[in-house]
Enzyme design. Structure first.
Site, PDB file in Angstrom:
ATOM      1  N   TYR A  44      -2.865   0.851  10.455  1.00 33.91           N
ATOM      2  CA  TYR A  44      -2.597   0.006   9.077  1.00 33.91           C
ATOM      3  C   TYR A  44      -1.574   0.318   8.480  1.00 33.91           C
ATOM      4  CZ  TYR A  44      -3.838  -0.942   4.303  1.00 33.91           C
ATOM      5  OH  TYR A  44      -4.040  -1.392   2.977  1.00 33.91           O
TER       6      TYR A  44
ATOM      7  N   SER B  19       0.738  -1.071  -0.009  1.00 34.48           N
ATOM      8  CA  SER B  19       0.069   0.165  -0.147  1.00 34.48           C
ATOM      9  C   SER B  19       0.855   1.164   0.119  1.00 34.48           C
ATOM     10  CB  SER B  19      -1.055  -0.086   1.360  1.00 34.48           C
ATOM     11  OG  SER B  19      -1.666   1.424   1.344  1.00 34.48           O
TER      12      SER B  19
END
Length: 372
Positions: A179, A119
């Site tokens: 995250y 990501s």
């Protein structure tokens, strides 16, 4: 090539399975087949040539799924900013423990090729240029500034306005939330596994993935899903801050194609050990532009700019994906306007909770999340 796709019945994972089949490869899907991801019951037709129902943290299920596999495409993860820090054990358990279990079983099974769903959040804020100090890295935005509607980061040296640019893979990493920290830890685990086993691992650092099959009505989803869910309810998309946040919205079919290209590369022993590649469309747009384009394609209502904010969000982060194009030959095929038209007409999955591609369970209850 036979590929294990963790979370292969989820949003991104199911598209990866489709892309692999189109390229002539077989897929084994490891998925929990959760009711939250499959409202109305388990689908009569499941993706892949073989399906193993199980949690990515279950060593026996993972070992079963790895039987006869040549490579692994690891999509199962918990994504999004979350609602509060109390979510941290869930993120770490699914993303990092799950990845560690998978890698340990790969080592035992002799499977040496991995593509990881990475990501862009590992970068924190994107690349900025100051007219006096050149490239700078602004720190986290102060809540007092956000409350006052001052959303743009300033030069940490002189306070000047900054010009955002594209982030390359050699940019320093600076995860700003739980995250993001777990996604960076996944890359570190994959790199350590590759060194220890003479394996090859690629992390595809996804930018804002959108497209058919995104889950709806979950606080853990990406912004495209928030807006599409609101439109499906007949409500206006609510745009945070002033809508000027820059992102790179990349269609899920392009992301699936990138996974196929990367899997074929690792089978050819490229890279030698570990490499990360930005995976974006190359067309930065503001969140306000995306909301307007999606609402227009859907037929309204028009977006509402709220001025609200979330701590931990970054202002601008957009990709330089040249390395993936030049080194592995991938090209995004879905233009922004076409992708928004497609997404506006596409069905969404029923309401879900926080696991992206259905590979993890919480306290015996399976849960699902959308793409990064």
């Amino acid at each position: 090539m036979r590929v294990l796709v963790t979370g292969g019945a989820g949003f991104i994972g199911s598209h990866v399975v489709t892309a692999l089949a189109a390229a002539g490869h077989e897929s084994v899907v490891l998925d929990a087949l959760l009711p939250s991801a499959h409202p109305g019951g388990t689908p009569t037709e499941l993706p892949g040539d073989r399906v193993v129902v199980g949690d990515v943290r279950d060593r026996e299920a993972v070992a079963d799924a790895l039987a006869g596999v040549d490579a692994v495409c690891h999509q199962a993860a918990m994504v999004g900013l979350g609602k509060e820090f109390a979510d941290a054990p869930l993120y770490v358990g699914c993303n990092d423990l799950g990845t560690a279990v998978l890698l340990a079983e790969m080592a035992a099974a002799g499977v040496r090729d991995l593509v990881l769903a990475g990501s862009m959040v590992v970068y924190g804020e994107g690349r900025y240029a100051c007219p006096r100090h050149g490239t700078v890295r602004p720190g986290p935005r102060a809540e007092a500034d956000l409350r006052a509607g001052d959303f743009e980061p300033r030069c940490p040296d002189c306070g000047a306005e900054l010009t955002p640019g594209l982030v390359a893979e050699d940019a320093p990493v600076d995860p700003r939330n739980v995250y993001a920290s777990t996604k960076l830890a996944q890359e570190h685990l994959a790199a350590a596994w590759a060194r220890a086993t003479d394996g090859r691992a690629v992390s595809l650092r996804y930018h804002n993935v959108y497209g058919p099959g995104m889950p709806r009505d979950t606080p853990y989803a990406g912004v495209a899903s928030f807006f599409r869910s609101a439109l499906a309810r007949g409500e206006a998309p609510r745009v945070y801050e002033d809508g000027g946040q820059r992102r790179d919205f990349v269609h899920v079919r392009d992301v699936a194609a990138a996974n196929t290209v990367a899997l074929e590369a690792v089978r050819q022993r490229r890279p030698a050990s570990f490499a990360a590649y930005n995976t974006g469309s190359g067309e930065p747009h503001t969140i306000g532009e995306m909301a307007a384009a999606l609402a227009g394609a859907y037929g309204g209502p028009d977006p509402v700019v709220t001025g609200e904010y979330r701590l931990g969000d970054v202002r601008h982060v957009t990709a330089d994906s040249r390395a993936l194009r030049e080194e592995l030959g991938w090209r995004p095929r879905v233009p922004f306007a076409d992708g928004m038209e497609d997404f506006a007409a596409a069905p969404l999955r029923g309401s879900g909770s926080p696991l992206r591609d259905t590979g993890c369970r919480r306290e015996g209850i399976a849960v699902t999340l959308p793409g990064a």
